[in-house]
Design a protein around this motif. Sequence first.
Motif, PDB file in Angstrom:
ATOM      1  N   UNK A  77      54.187  98.172 -28.554  1.00 51.27           N
ATOM      2  CA  UNK A  77      54.192  96.912 -27.811  1.00 51.27           C
ATOM      3  C   UNK A  77      53.142  96.977 -26.717  1.00 51.27           C
ATOM      4  N   UNK A  78      52.242  96.000 -26.677  1.00 46.71           N
ATOM      5  CA  UNK A  78      51.272  95.880 -25.595  1.00 46.71           C
ATOM      6  C   UNK A  78      51.558  94.588 -24.847  1.00 46.71           C
ATOM      7  N   UNK A  79      51.965  94.714 -23.588  1.00 44.27           N
ATOM      8  CA  UNK A  79      52.240  93.555 -22.744  1.00 44.27           C
ATOM      9  C   UNK A  79      51.068  93.390 -21.786  1.00 44.27           C
ATOM     10  N   UNK A  80      50.481  92.184 -21.783  1.00 45.42           N
ATOM     11  CA  UNK A  80      49.293  91.914 -20.973  1.00 45.42           C
ATOM     12  C   UNK A  80      49.654  90.937 -19.864  1.00 45.42           C
ATOM     13  N   UNK A  81      49.392  91.346 -18.624  1.00 43.46           N
ATOM     14  CA  UNK A  81      49.702  90.547 -17.442  1.00 43.46           C
ATOM     15  C   UNK A  81      48.406  89.990 -16.877  1.00 43.46           C
ATOM     16  N   UNK A  82      48.391  88.670 -16.632  1.00 40.60           N
ATOM     17  CA  UNK A  82      47.125  88.017 -16.289  1.00 40.60           C
ATOM     18  C   UNK A  82      47.211  87.058 -15.126  1.00 40.60           C
ATOM     19  N   UNK A  83      48.218  87.194 -14.261  1.00 38.65           N
ATOM     20  CA  UNK A  83      48.192  86.388 -13.043  1.00 38.65           C
ATOM     21  C   UNK A  83      48.692  87.198 -11.851  1.00 38.65           C
ATOM     22  N   UNK A  84      48.345  86.796 -10.642  1.00 41.69           N
ATOM     23  CA  UNK A  84      48.645  87.614  -9.465  1.00 41.69           C
ATOM     24  C   UNK A  84      50.129  87.834  -9.218  1.00 41.69           C
ATOM     25  N   UNK A  85      50.961  86.808  -9.473  1.00 46.04           N
ATOM     26  CA  UNK A  85      52.382  86.934  -9.197  1.00 46.04           C
ATOM     27  C   UNK A  85      53.015  88.010 -10.071  1.00 46.04           C
ATOM     28  N   UNK A  86      52.690  88.005 -11.358  1.00 53.47           N
ATOM     29  CA  UNK A  86      53.256  89.005 -12.258  1.00 53.47           C
ATOM     30  C   UNK A  86      52.635  90.382 -12.019  1.00 53.47           C
ATOM     31  N   UNK A  87      51.354  90.405 -11.629  1.00 48.47           N
ATOM     32  CA  UNK A  87      50.730  91.680 -11.263  1.00 48.47           C
ATOM     33  C   UNK A  87      51.459  92.298 -10.074  1.00 48.47           C
ATOM     34  N   UNK A  88      51.879  91.461  -9.125  1.00 47.12           N
ATOM     35  CA  UNK A  88      52.642  91.944  -7.977  1.00 47.12           C
ATOM     36  C   UNK A  88      53.929  92.619  -8.436  1.00 47.12           C
ATOM     37  N   UNK A  89      54.595  92.010  -9.447  1.00 42.90           N
ATOM     38  CA  UNK A  89      55.842  92.583  -9.946  1.00 42.90           C
ATOM     39  C   UNK A  89      55.603  93.953 -10.573  1.00 42.90           C
ATOM     40  N   UNK A 383      60.512  90.915 -16.680  1.00 35.58           N
ATOM     41  CA  UNK A 383      59.266  90.546 -16.014  1.00 35.58           C
ATOM     42  C   UNK A 383      59.175  89.029 -16.056  1.00 35.58           C
ATOM     43  N   UNK A 384      59.293  88.404 -14.882  1.00 32.42           N
ATOM     44  CA  UNK A 384      59.404  86.953 -14.892  1.00 32.42           C
ATOM     45  C   UNK A 384      60.672  86.575 -15.640  1.00 32.42           C
ATOM     46  N   UNK A 385      60.546  85.664 -16.570  1.00 34.77           N
ATOM     47  CA  UNK A 385      61.722  85.256 -17.341  1.00 34.77           C
ATOM     48  C   UNK A 385      61.806  85.973 -18.680  1.00 34.77           C
ATOM     49  N   UNK A 386      60.987  86.989 -18.870  1.00 37.80           N
ATOM     50  CA  UNK A 386      60.934  87.662 -20.163  1.00 37.80           C
ATOM     51  C   UNK A 386      61.513  89.070 -20.112  1.00 37.80           C
ATOM     52  N   UNK A 387      61.953  89.523 -21.281  1.00 38.64           N
ATOM     53  CA  UNK A 387      62.418  90.892 -21.449  1.00 38.64           C
ATOM     54  C   UNK A 387      61.274  91.736 -22.001  1.00 38.64           C
ATOM     55  N   UNK A 388      61.045  92.885 -21.380  1.00 36.64           N
ATOM     56  CA  UNK A 388      60.004  93.800 -21.837  1.00 36.64           C
ATOM     57  C   UNK A 388      60.697  94.983 -22.495  1.00 36.64           C
ATOM     58  N   UNK A 389      60.514  95.180 -23.820  1.00 34.59           N
ATOM     59  CA  UNK A 389      61.184  96.290 -24.498  1.00 34.59           C
ATOM     60  C   UNK A 389      60.830  97.636 -23.878  1.00 34.59           C
TER      61      UNK A 389
END
Length: 504
Positions: A77-89, A383-389
């Motif tokens: 699984x590759x999860x890609x984060x591309x905005x500042x708010x989620x990068x903060x998390x 992460x946000x409203x999503x589940x990260x395996x």
Amino acid sequence: MFSPMLLYALATVVVSSIFISLYRKKEKGAAALPPGPRAVPIFGNWLQVGNDLNHKLLASLAQKYGPVFLLKLGSTNLVVVSNPELATQVLHTQGVEFGSRPRNVVFDIFTGNGQDMVFTVYGDHWRKMRRIMTLPFFTNKVVNNYSGMWESEMDSVVRDLQRNESVKTEGIVIRKRLQLMLYNIMYMMMFDAKFESLEDPKFIEATKFNSERSRLAQSFEYNYGDFIPLLRPFLRSYLNKCKDLQSRRLAFFNNFYIEKRRKIMSGNGEKHRISCAMDAIIDAEMKGEISAANVVYIVENINVAAIETTLWSMEWAIAELVNHPTVQSKIRDEMTRVLGDAPVTESNLHLLPYLQATIKETLRLHTPIPLLVPHMNLEEAKLGRYTIPMESKVVVNAWWLANNPAWWKDADEFRPERFLEEEVGTEAAVAGGKVDFRYLPFGMGRRSCPGIILAMPILGLTVAKLVKNFQMRPPQGLHEIDVSEKGGQFSLHIANHSVVAFSQ
């Protein structure tokens, strides 16, 4: 014909993919996974996105699938984060949950299965290694102790260029001379040793080893073995090359440098004096805090993370200054106005805001590690409203954060003025506790790069001394130099080493 082994591996992966697909459908009813392109059995999204998972491709996918999306790369699984708010998390708020590192078949070889600091899993070993590396390398005291030596090495570069008449018109591939300068800076700090010249056999050997290590580690050729672990037997030849190189490379570090410091330390008994970083690291080993293998892998990290990445940024900065002579003039005018005839030093860099803005703009436009070093969550996470395996590889697209036109005016332009105008409060390091998560050239949080305390002044001093003493231009017959980029698994460096003319 496929071999029985390969057919068995593929069949096993097909079955695994079916179960994963069913799992994903089930999850959507409870806690949704991040969106992403539809995956196919065995390969996932590999055939759609290809091997070259570079920052620009992932930025284009972010525009389609959103600020967090999921790619299936074989069984990974590759999860890609591309905005500042989620990068903060990922980097700060949930820094512990996402604080580990994913495994990589090649980096396991080059780090001794995580005996280093950069790629080890998050936990006690990482904390201990970070502390032991930080004290002799990455503190203000270290900068104060060594800045005079840095300036001396940079002045030596200036003198070499001034003596070389051909550089005024024909130019020179400046990377090689800057490489010698950087190696001398770091080897003096690390081992109290330096190289005599570009022709020094040890310098040639050190750079050759590190260059080949970078080529093998940054290549996309071995991805199928990471994506589909059952296919790893077919990587045997590639991995044997990596093992052979690493064996010879670590022996070079150990035999010529580490052992020399060990003998000096043991010769002085309990009254040994710490006179370079390696002495402090060996002292930690003597106290039982780390192993002999850890000592060698700290040297491995410094050779790559502290030297090569800084060199890439120097090349980018010089190339952009050659192509933007007005920026050169503004830096030169600022130094004349502020410093007069006084030399530029580490202690007066803070008086030169336009120079500092130029370094920041270089790191923004050409983020040296555009996806940062990947993170991993050991357990299932939100992460946000999503589940990260669990055990997902999580990357923050730092290049896109710093180059998205939705957040940056004239994002594709090299314009240092932005950091003195609309982005005046944006810093590469934490400034007064405030972090701008659009701009993360060194990462942020627990797994950020501690080398920022060395990289920023070394970059600033090098650029300042070259601009103060020379007009940097394209070689005769050219109007500008090529700033095409070449990326790897983690890196972003200039595709063609710049030939630069230096006239006085």
